[in-house]
Motif scaffolding. Structure first.
Motif, PDB file in Angstrom:
ATOM      1  N   VAL A 168       0.816  -1.257  -0.107  1.00  0.00           N
ATOM      2  CA  VAL A 168       0.138   0.002   0.572  1.00  0.00           C
ATOM      3  C   VAL A 168       0.951   1.049  -0.257  1.00  0.00           C
ATOM      4  CG1 VAL A 168      -1.727   1.346   1.630  1.00  0.00           C
ATOM      5  CG2 VAL A 168      -1.823  -1.735   0.933  1.00  0.00           C
TER       6      VAL A 168
ATOM      7  N   SER B  84       1.059   4.136  -3.180  1.00  0.00           N
ATOM      8  CA  SER B  84       0.719   5.994  -2.531  1.00  0.00           C
ATOM      9  C   SER B  84       1.682   6.285  -3.317  1.00  0.00           C
ATOM     10  CB  SER B  84       1.289   5.846  -1.507  1.00  0.00           C
ATOM     11  OG  SER B  84       1.633   5.186  -0.519  1.00  0.00           O
TER      12      SER B  84
ATOM     13  N   LYS C  27       4.481   1.855  -8.494  1.00  0.00           N
ATOM     14  CA  LYS C  27       3.740   0.898  -8.430  1.00  0.00           C
ATOM     15  C   LYS C  27       4.025  -0.849  -8.593  1.00  0.00           C
ATOM     16  CE  LYS C  27       0.089   4.537  -9.865  1.00  0.00           C
ATOM     17  NZ  LYS C  27      -1.035   5.059 -11.092  1.00  0.00           N
TER      18      LYS C  27
END
Length: 469
Positions: free
Chosen positions: A354, A358, A363
């Motif tokens: 996560v 962010s 990613k």
């Protein structure tokens, strides 16, 4: 002389008139169906044989028929009845509605005389191609006395009662398969399998009567409410489709037996009457195999593998114990600490994923880390399943067919053998070990638990909240 002859003739005439004339009652004729069962949409033939009359001398006619009966055709031919000639009349009808049907009488004319012949009433069933197979269940005692089934599908009985369950199928062209599951808290066996699935069975012949498939015997060994063991029948309908039939909901409310309620215990012959005895070459020995203290050492070693530090080398020590005692090992115990590490690592991976997602341009890394977390989670679930299954070490003894100290023994289990605890009934466990299952006293099993592990570390044997050792 002439007068004497007159007297003789008069006497013979008087004698003839005195004897009553015997006449045969006319034979009652009925038109009967040639097929055993009548169904809607199919042609059904009715036949009658009129003796001593040739076809050319017989004329017949039908009364007006109801709307649900359709006349198809008729035929008459000559038949021999012994040495005499007769006439056979055949008529074909079809029916559009099910139920009991009475066809109006047939009127016939023979040698200038008029009479009527009645049709035999028939029951018409729906077209078999529109029917789906149905499964019926009957429940009775071992002596054949039917059990009453309440409106909610519940049967009342006691532990140890032998229940005979018969399965029958209606509206099936053929039965192709039969499967059932074995409950762990009862004795369940197939008594009879009828030739319904035999290759010589006459399939596709319609019959509205239920056809027996199999008889089972079920003996509950603990009180409570239990569903009927899972049973499935594979059948072929008359329209050619294959279906799987399951029985309607049926529950058994089992109360404690008389022995449990404080009355005299059931004799050994009671159990033996319902349990098939395996031939034995000799009595099952009461030998425990090794000393009870060695079984405790093996048990605490395995619990150390479960709850202690995973790389302490205790598995090797335990293997030496088992080898010296002649007990077959079953591999390492899964470690609770390793399971916790896997879970924590999986959670950290998901949290890190996560965070990386962010961040810009992170990613791909986040997705990879998330995938690793998911894999760790799945691995943790698979790894933790054996830890959730109750298990323990046997201190040795006899594994029995039913939870009764006087029941027949199946085999002797050696002390130190690892077992899976599948069920509990009172002070008895239903265990599985080395591919076989049976009942043992609860105090003969040292169950794996954190409380027992701590007790063993203090050289004390305790009991956990469930009453297991």
């Amino acid at each position: 002389m002439r007068r004497s002859m007159i007297y003789i003739i008069a006497f013979l005439l008087a004698l003839t008139m005195a004897v009553p004339v015997v006449t045969e009652e006319p034979q009652v004729l009925v038109l009967v169906p040639e097929s055993e069962w009548c169904v809607t949409g199919a042609e059904t033939s009715f036949t009658v044989v009129i003796p001593e009359v040739i076809p050319s001398e017989v004329q017949f006619s039908l009364e007006p028929l109801p709307d649900d009966i359709r006349f198809v055709s008729s035929y008459k031919d000559e038949v021999l009845i012994g040495r005499h000639r007769g006439t056979r009349i055949s008529l074909w009808f079809s029916f559009s509605h099910e139920g009991t049907v009475q066809i109006p009488d047939l009127s016939i004319m023979t040698d200038g005389s008029f009479r009527t012949i009645a049709f035999e009433p028939v029951t018409v069933y729906p077209d078999p191609s529109h029917l789906m197979p149905e499964l019926e269940i009957s429940v009775a005692s071992a002596e054949g006395t039917p059990y009453s089934v309440s409106s909610d599908g519940t049967v009342q009985l006691h532990t140890g009662d032998a229940v005979r369950i018969q399965l029958a199928v209606s509206y099936a062209a053929q039965i192709t398969g039969l499967t059932w599951s074995l409950p762990e808290d009862a004795l369940f066996s197939e008594l009879t399998q009828y030739p319904t699935m035999d290759e010589n069975f006459e399939a596709n012949k319609f019959s509205p009567e239920p056809v027996p498939v199999a008889d089972f015997q079920w003996i509950p060994l603990k009180s409570g409410q239990f569903p009927l063991p899972e049973i499935k029948i594979e059948a072929v309908a008359y329209n050619g489709s294959s279906v799987v039939i399951e029985p309607p909901p049926l529950f058994f409310q089992v109360e404690p037996s008389i022995a449990v309620s404080g009355e005299a215990p059931l004799p050994l012959s009671y159990w033996q009457a319902f349990v098939e005895q395996e031939p034995e070459s000799g009595p099952v020995p009461e030998d425990y195999g090794i000393d009870d203290s060695v079984a405790k050492l093996i048990a605490v070693s395995r619990m150390q593998e479960r709850y202690g530090f995973p790389f302490s080398g205790i598995a090797g020590v335990r293997a030496e114990y088992e080898e010296s005692a002649g007990v077959a090992g079953t591999g390492r115990e899964h470690s609770v600490i390793i399971l916790l590490i896997m879970c924590v690592a999986g959670v950290l991976c998901l949290v890190g994923a996560v965070f990386l997602v962010s961040m810009r341009k992170k990613k791909t890394a986040g997705i990879l880390v998330a995938g690793a977390g998911i894999i760790l989670g799945i691995a943790a679930v698979v790894y933790g399943i054996p830890l959730g299954n109750p298990a323990g070490i046997s201190t040795g003894g006899i594994v029995r067919q039913v939870p009764e100290s006087g029941s027949a023994g199946l085999f002797s289990i050696s002390a130190g053998t690892r077992v899976s605890v599948l069920e509990q009934t009172g002070t008895w466990y239903y265990i599985s070990a080395e591919g076989v299952s049976g009942w043992v006293p609860a105090d003969s099993i040292i169950k794996f638990s954190w409380k027992n592990y701590r007790a063993y570390l203090k050289n004390t044997i305790g009991e956990d909240e469930d009453g297991f050792r």
